[in-house]
Every structure is written in structure tokens, then in C-alpha cells.
Design an enzyme around this catalytic site. Structure first.
Site, PDB file in Angstrom:
ATOM      1  NE  ARG A  29      18.289  42.904 115.557  1.00  0.00           N
ATOM      2  CZ  ARG A  29      19.289  43.676 116.299  1.00  0.00           C
ATOM      3  NH1 ARG A  29      20.562  43.368 115.869  1.00  0.00           N
ATOM      4  NH2 ARG A  29      19.206  44.410 117.337  1.00  0.00           N
ATOM      5  NE  ARG A  76      16.398  19.360 131.378  1.00  0.00           N
ATOM      6  CZ  ARG A  76      17.565  19.994 132.142  1.00  0.00           C
ATOM      7  NH1 ARG A  76      17.531  20.427 133.213  1.00  0.00           N
ATOM      8  NH2 ARG A  76      18.941  19.915 131.459  1.00  0.00           N
ATOM      9  CB  THR A 130      22.785  21.039 124.651  1.00  0.00           C
ATOM     10  OG1 THR A 130      23.421  20.280 125.608  1.00  0.00           O
ATOM     11  CG2 THR A 130      22.975  20.384 123.090  1.00  0.00           C
ATOM     12  CG  ASP A 132      25.449  18.071 127.534  1.00  0.00           C
ATOM     13  OD1 ASP A 132      26.280  18.633 128.612  1.00  0.00           O
ATOM     14  OD2 ASP A 132      24.145  17.877 128.163  1.00  0.00           O
ATOM     15  NE  ARG A 167      46.701  19.318 148.333  1.00  0.00           N
ATOM     16  CZ  ARG A 167      46.398  20.229 148.849  1.00  0.00           C
ATOM     17  NH1 ARG A 167      45.711  21.515 148.444  1.00  0.00           N
ATOM     18  NH2 ARG A 167      46.324  20.169 150.098  1.00  0.00           N
ATOM     19  NE  ARG A 176      21.866  15.171 128.584  1.00  0.00           N
ATOM     20  CZ  ARG A 176      20.854  15.074 127.904  1.00  0.00           C
ATOM     21  NH1 ARG A 176      19.579  14.494 128.303  1.00  0.00           N
ATOM     22  NH2 ARG A 176      20.605  15.387 126.424  1.00  0.00           N
TER      23      ARG A 176
HETATM   24  O1  F6P Z   1      22.351  19.384 129.091  1.00  0.00           O
HETATM   25  C1  F6P Z   1      23.192  20.099 129.672  1.00  0.00           C
HETATM   26  C2  F6P Z   1      23.622  20.092 131.103  1.00  0.00           C
HETATM   27  O2  F6P Z   1      24.099  20.823 131.795  1.00  0.00           O
HETATM   28  C3  F6P Z   1      24.274  18.584 131.494  1.00  0.00           C
HETATM   29  O3  F6P Z   1      25.673  18.697 131.110  1.00  0.00           O
HETATM   30  C4  F6P Z   1      23.832  18.225 132.968  1.00  0.00           C
HETATM   31  O4  F6P Z   1      24.024  16.670 132.948  1.00  0.00           O
HETATM   32  C5  F6P Z   1      22.631  18.776 132.843  1.00  0.00           C
HETATM   33  O5  F6P Z   1      22.181  19.660 132.006  1.00  0.00           O
HETATM   34  C6  F6P Z   1      22.352  19.185 134.553  1.00  0.00           C
HETATM   35  O6  F6P Z   1      20.990  19.603 134.569  1.00  0.00           O
HETATM   36  P1  F6P Z   1      20.287  20.571 135.581  1.00  0.00           P
HETATM   37  O7  F6P Z   1      20.079  21.675 134.922  1.00  0.00           O
HETATM   38  O8  F6P Z   1      19.064  19.790 135.768  1.00  0.00           O
HETATM   39  O9  F6P Z   1      21.125  20.621 136.729  1.00  0.00           O
END
Ligand code: F6P
Length: 328
Positions: A29, A76, A130, A132, A167, A176
Site C-alpha cells: 500500500r 530457507r 521473527t 524470537d 504437578r 532459538r
Molecule cells: O526463528 C524462529 C524459530 O521459530 C525459532 O524460535 C526456532 O528455533 C526455529 O525458528 C524453528 O525453526 P524451523 O522452522 O526450522 O522448525
């Protein structure tokens, strides 16, 4: 010399994150607003190599702001790590008259974008996407806030069953190599202990802390473990260790896994994505390249891609202390 930009490509790469669609929408956009063309590149750098492109206008991104995942798909790409792969990608971009790209992803995505920029002087801007939150130059990455809410919701549910059965639960969360999700969701869900890679608690101190909470009258406990934490080899071995040393506890493990990456983005992530998309496109139009857009002190800022990749996103020490106090 400033290059004239008439057509921008946008892609998502690496692990998907909630808010990526909202960022795609914003890039498309903003291009439409400035009357330049926008092209969606499918499956990240893979699609760039194959020329898997689709023209996108303002209406093509309707109804996606609230959707998880990425409509452009993600990958990737191993081939993009080779010179031949990048050369092929460059050829495809040139054939399609694409003048610049916005790459939405994490540090792997930015590394690819930066190398590509260096080799071909091709204008690139990155948007951090991401769950993370491990990128330097932005207090928040896209998807992190949504993932936190997902994790907290899950832990709340686990607590119901943990307390019904008296528990101890180890809940493994993503992140990660960093502990942002674990620390923040752990505090938000009232975890008794939080194990993150940035702080090595040690097995003895973990047992000590669990004993203390038992003595203080707690009958159940939740321990949040970041997947990158090195205290035990893995969370199941951690369970075995604690069970053999603390027979008073029945222990269970819950690995939340990829559900943390899914779902409708939170309002925060949608707004952040919208801001980042505008900043990314307008930065390219101003002749800026090789930067990542980020949010610092509620302002949109640019950080050179190499710094975003190499810099550390530091854990919040004050929050660590809050967490210690809350588990008293
Ligand atoms: O980077 C994002 C993430 O979800 C991480 O938290 C995790 O370690 C990784 O990707 C998992 O990757 P995959 O998609 O290869 O399972």
C-alpha cells in the site's frame, strides 16, 4: 548515486511470524500511495532465484492484516547461499525490472540481503520478522508480541491441570539462542522459575529453588525453559533429573513448539508491521539501502544490516530482577 526506484519487490524468508502479512500489506500500500509498482516474491530467496513473482496492487492485500503466516510463503534457501544462486536471482530481478527489495525475516534473511547488496549494489531494506526478538536495532520484532500472548495463554491452561494434580511442569518455549520469549512470558504467566540461555542457573540452584517453593506451600509449579537454555541436555532430561532428586514432585513436560509461530497477529504487531512497511518503502525512495527498520523509543529508526545481524539483543536485567522477586 541515488537510483530511481519505480518497482519494489517484497519477500518473506526464514521462520514465519505473525504480522508478516500486515507488513506485506503495508509495503504494497505504501508503494501504491507513492505510485510505484510492487511485486510479491514467493518463497523468499527461492522465489527470487526462480522468478516466482506476482504484481501486487493495493486491493490485492485486502483481508490479510489479521492473518497469521505469510501469503507470500517462506523458505530457507540453500541455493541463495551460493554465488550462482545469487547471480540467477539478480538476473530474474533485472528481467522483471525490479529496482529494490524489502526483505522481511530474521538474521539469516538479512545476511542474504546484505551479501546480495554488496555483490550487485542492489538496494535492500530489511524488516525484522521473527518471534524470537533476537535482532539488534529494534525493541520488538514482528510476531514477538503475538507469540508472547500465545505462550501466556498456553501456560495459563497448563497451570489449571498442574494445580489440579499437584504437578511440576517444564514448559519449553521457542526463542532459538535467546531467552526473550521465556523471560517475558514466564513473568506474564507467573512461572515459578524461568530458565534462559543468558543466565546459567545450574541444576543445584534449580533444585534448591523448587524445594524452597514446595516448603513455602506451593503444591504445583511451572518452570518455563527457553529452547536455547543449556542447563539440561534437553527438557526431558531435565524432567528425569528433577524427578529422581525430588520424589515429592510428579513432573510433566510440555513443548509448545510451532503453535507459537501461528495465529492472528496482536494489535501491537499489526500496528508495528504497518509502521515498518511505510518506513521501509520510504527509506528506499529516499535512496537509503542496506538498512533494517526498527522501533526504538517508539520511533522508527534505521540500523545498518551488518549491525542488526551482529549486535546482541540484550536481555532486560530489570525484568530478570522482577522475575526473581515475583518467585519469592
Ligand atoms: O526463528 C524462529 C524459530 O521459530 C525459532 O524460535 C526456532 O528455533 C526455529 O525458528 C524453528 O525453526 P524451523 O522452522 O526450522 O522448525
Amino acid at each position: 548515486m541515488k537510483k530511481i526506484i519505480k518497482k519494489i519487490g517484497v519477500l518473506t524468508s526464514g521462520g514465519d511470524a505473525p504480522g508478516m502479512n500486515a507488513a506485506i500489506r503495508s509495503v504494497v500500500r505504501t508503494c501504491a500511495f507513492h505510485q510505484i509498482d510492487c511485486v510479491g516474491i514467493y518463497r523468499g530467496f527461492e522465489g527470487m532465484i526462480e522468478g516466482d513473482f506476482k504484481n501486487m496492487d493495493a486491493r490485492s492485500v485486502k483481508g490479510i492484516i489479521n492473518k497469521g503466516g505469510t501469503v507470500l510463503k517462506s523458505a530457507r534457501s540453500k541455493e541463495f547461499r551460493t554465488k550462482e544462486g545469487r547471480h540467477q536471482a539478480y538476473k530474474k530481478l533485472k528481467e522483471a525490472n525490479i529496482d529494490a527489495i524489502v526483505t522481511i525475516g530474521g538474521d539469516g534473511t538479512f545476511t542474504g540481503a546484505m551479501v546480495f547488496n554488496q555483490e550487485y549494489n542492489f538496494p535492500v531494506i530489511g524488516i525484522p520478522g521473527t518471534i524470537d526478538n533476537d535482532i539488534y536495532g529494534s525493541s520488538y520484532t514482528l510476531g514477538y508480541d503475538t507469540a508472547l500472548n500465545t505462550v501466556v495463554e498456553c501456560i495459563d491452561k497448563i497451570r489449571d491441570t498442574a494445580s489440579s494434580h499437584n504437578r511440576l511442569f517444564f514448559v519449553e518455549v521457542m526463542g532459538r539462542d535467546v531467552g526473550h520469549i521465556a523471560l517475558n512470558a514466564g513473568v506474564g504467566a507467573g512461572a515459578e522459575e524461568i530458565l534462559i540461555p543468558e543466565e546459567n542457573l545450574g541444576l543445584d540452584r534449580l533444585l534448591e529453588s523448587l524445594r524452597r517453593s514446595k516448603q513455602s506451600g506451593k503444591s504445583s509449579s511451572i518452570v518455563v525453559v527457553a529452547e536455547g537454555d543449556k542447563i539440561g541436555k534437553n527438557v526431558f532430561e531435565l524432567k528425569d533429573y528433577v524427578e529422581s532428586n525430588m520424589t515429592e514432585y510428579e513432573v510433566r513436560v510440555s513443548v509448545l513448539g510451532h503453535m507459537q509461530r501461528g495465529g492472528s497477529p496482536s494489535c501491537f504487531d499489526r500496528v508495528l508491521a504497518s509502521r515498518m512497511g511505510v518506513k521501509a518503502v520510504e527509506s528506499l525512495l529516499e535512496g537509503k539501502t542496506n538498512f533494517m527498520v526498527g522501533l526504538l523509543n517508539d520511533k522508527m529508526v534505521l540500523t545498518p544490516l551488518d549491525q542488526a545481524i551482529k549486535g546482541q539483543s540484550k536481555i532486560n536485567k530489570e525484568l530478570l530482577r522482577v522475575s526473581d522477586i515475583m518467585t519469592t
